[in-house]
Design an enzyme around this catalytic site. Structure first.
Site, PDB file in Angstrom:
ATOM      1  N   ARG A 208       0.842  -1.193   0.000  1.00 16.70           N
ATOM      2  CA  ARG A 208       0.000   0.000   0.000  1.00 16.70           C
ATOM      3  C   ARG A 208       0.879   1.246   0.000  1.00 16.70           C
ATOM      4  O   ARG A 208       1.983   1.241   0.533  1.00 16.70           O
ATOM      5  CB  ARG A 208      -0.899   0.024   1.231  1.00 16.70           C
ATOM      6  CG  ARG A 208      -1.916  -1.115   1.299  1.00 16.70           C
ATOM      7  CD  ARG A 208      -2.748  -1.017   2.572  1.00 16.70           C
ATOM      8  NE  ARG A 208      -3.789  -2.037   2.622  1.00 16.70           N
ATOM      9  CZ  ARG A 208      -3.641  -3.224   3.189  1.00 16.70           C
ATOM     10  NH1 ARG A 208      -2.473  -3.545   3.751  1.00 16.70           N
ATOM     11  NH2 ARG A 208      -4.630  -4.092   3.190  1.00 16.70           N
ATOM     12  N   LYS A 247      -2.886  -1.475   8.234  1.00 15.44           N
ATOM     13  CA  LYS A 247      -4.347  -1.386   8.176  1.00 15.44           C
ATOM     14  C   LYS A 247      -5.024  -2.476   8.988  1.00 15.44           C
ATOM     15  O   LYS A 247      -6.002  -2.226   9.699  1.00 15.44           O
ATOM     16  CB  LYS A 247      -4.796  -1.460   6.712  1.00 15.44           C
ATOM     17  CG  LYS A 247      -6.285  -1.209   6.515  1.00 15.44           C
ATOM     18  CD  LYS A 247      -6.623  -1.139   5.042  1.00 15.44           C
ATOM     19  CE  LYS A 247      -8.104  -0.840   4.837  1.00 15.44           C
ATOM     20  NZ  LYS A 247      -8.459  -0.743   3.401  1.00 15.44           N
ATOM     21  N   ARG A 327      -1.195  -1.240  -6.900  1.00 14.21           N
ATOM     22  CA  ARG A 327      -1.461  -2.413  -6.065  1.00 14.21           C
ATOM     23  C   ARG A 327      -2.488  -3.314  -6.738  1.00 14.21           C
ATOM     24  O   ARG A 327      -2.352  -4.537  -6.738  1.00 14.21           O
ATOM     25  CB  ARG A 327      -1.932  -1.931  -4.692  1.00 14.21           C
ATOM     26  CG  ARG A 327      -2.355  -3.000  -3.705  1.00 14.21           C
ATOM     27  CD  ARG A 327      -2.656  -2.320  -2.382  1.00 14.21           C
ATOM     28  NE  ARG A 327      -3.411  -3.148  -1.471  1.00 14.21           N
ATOM     29  CZ  ARG A 327      -2.890  -4.034  -0.638  1.00 14.21           C
ATOM     30  NH1 ARG A 327      -1.582  -4.214  -0.628  1.00 14.21           N
ATOM     31  NH2 ARG A 327      -3.651  -4.722   0.181  1.00 14.21           N
TER      32      ARG A 327
END
Length: 380
Positions: A208, A247, A327
């Site tokens: 990310r 995350k 991504r």
């Protein structure tokens, strides 16, 4: 002769200055012994008496009644000021923008005690016609939390926003994935820029953008363990999110580096050493792999602007692409190469295959094989 009202029944009197009937009743005392008086007014005696009865009924029921002139704008402003302690400044700024742009103009003038579920339903339906589903959900969440905050401070008896269903907004722009030819074109266009290693890692390991911006050199091994089969690797353990965590728990992962990533990072480290020497005393050492010309963290806006320039140089429409879609491209390229869905989910840090399949359903096809070696084969 006028009959005197009983103790606790409150009082009514005519105010010549305001030309209104004023109702007042004592509902308690402060710790210092000062009376707490609730007041209401009406153009007629009957109207003022009705408001007085409402105040007394709420008091008898143990329900505090907020000030009659307390508006939705006051409610939202109070929540933004006192209800978001400890939140990330970017989150607070985002909430403030949503409130200032949508909630206050649409509902701000409405008195909080008079706000109805129908008012909120109509407002949400109007927003759903022009805004994305995610933004509509955020607007409902902000208003709901603001009214709940006011309710906990006795400004209103109940939260009507919590009774409302959130309508579906407009579909957002679906994420796309680069083809192999497009990915090669972007890698070529990035070759002479400071973003080359960033683009290579985004495309070839699927990290990310917030993970790469937090990546430290202490978490990068470009040599592997000598005398063993352990390849070069990086530790994706942090991000620029609040608290520095990734995350999700599954997002903490160590990834083998394809050869092209190793070569790009070695060139990048040498280039950064030159930049450190040129900056001299201005350099701020943060051990960041991807930093500004003086060592400070990169901002997401700077990354997006630099990436779109690369996209434009690659001959693609810059406004149609964002860094996070590298991504998506990583997943698409691995899928087309035959890597199993379960392996892709682990590589991108998803907690399971459901999200991977839902987001990239058009690219996914269940076949066999596995990670960094596949990228070496793809980008030979």
């Amino acid at each position: 002769m006028t009959t005197r009202r009983s103790r606790g029944d409150g009082g009514l009197h005519w105010d010549e200055t305001r030309e209104r009937w004023i109702a007042s009743v004592t509902v308690g005392y402060t710790p210092a012994g000062k009376r707490i008086v609730k007041k209401a007014s009406g153009k007629t005696k009957t109207e003022a008496k009705a408001k007085l009865k409402e105040i007394i009924r709420d008091y008898d029921d143990g329900l505090a009644s907020g000030p009659a002139n307390y508006t939705v704008a006051d409610t939202v402003t109070g929540w933004l000021t006192y209800g978001l302690h400890g939140r990330d400044p970017n989150t607070v700024a985002n909430y403030r923008t949503l409130c200032d742009k949508h909630i206050i103009p649409g509902l701000g003038a409405r008195k909080l005690r008079e706000l109805s579920a129908e008012d909120v339903d109509r407002w949400l339906m109007g927003k759903a016609r022009t805004l994305s589903a995610r933004t509509v959900r955020l607007l409902h969440s902000c208003l709901n939390r603001a009214v709940r905050f006011a309710q906990s401070r006795d400004k209103v008896k109940r939260n009507v926003v919590g009774l409302c269903e959130v309508p579906e907004g407009k579909e957002g722009r679906p994420s796309k994935a680069l083809t192999l030819d497009q990915a090669e074109a972007i890698l070529k266009a990035a070759g002479d820029t400071r973003m080359y290693a960033y683009v290579v890692l985004s495309l070839l390991i699927g990290a990310r953008t917030e993970e790469l911006r937090a990546l430290a050199w202490s978490e990068v091994d470009l040599d592997g363990k000598l005398g063993t089969d352990a390849p070069p690797w990086i530790a994706v353990w942090r991000s620029v999110r609040e608290g520095g965590d990734t995350k999700t728990r599954k997002s903490r992962r160590s990834l083998a580096l394809p050869r092209r990533c190793v070569e790009a990072l070695r060139e990048h480290r040498a280039q950064q050493a030159d930049e450190r020497e040129e900056a001299g005393a201005k350099w701020k050492e943060n051990d960041l792999v991807f930093a500004s010309l003086v060592g400070t963290p990169l901002d997401s806006h700077n990354v997006r602007r630099a990436f779109r320039k690369i996209v434009k140089d690659a001959g693609l429409p810059a406004k149609d692409w964002t860094p996070r879609e590298m991504r998506h491209s990583f997943v698409s390229l691995l899928s087309d190469s035959g890597v199993p869905l379960e392996d892709i989910a682990r590589l991108v840090g998803h907690s399971g295959t459901a999200v991977t399949e839902a987001v990239y359903r058009k690219q996914i096809r269940p076949v066999l094989l596995g990670g960094a070696e596949a990228m070496d084969r793809i980008f030979t």
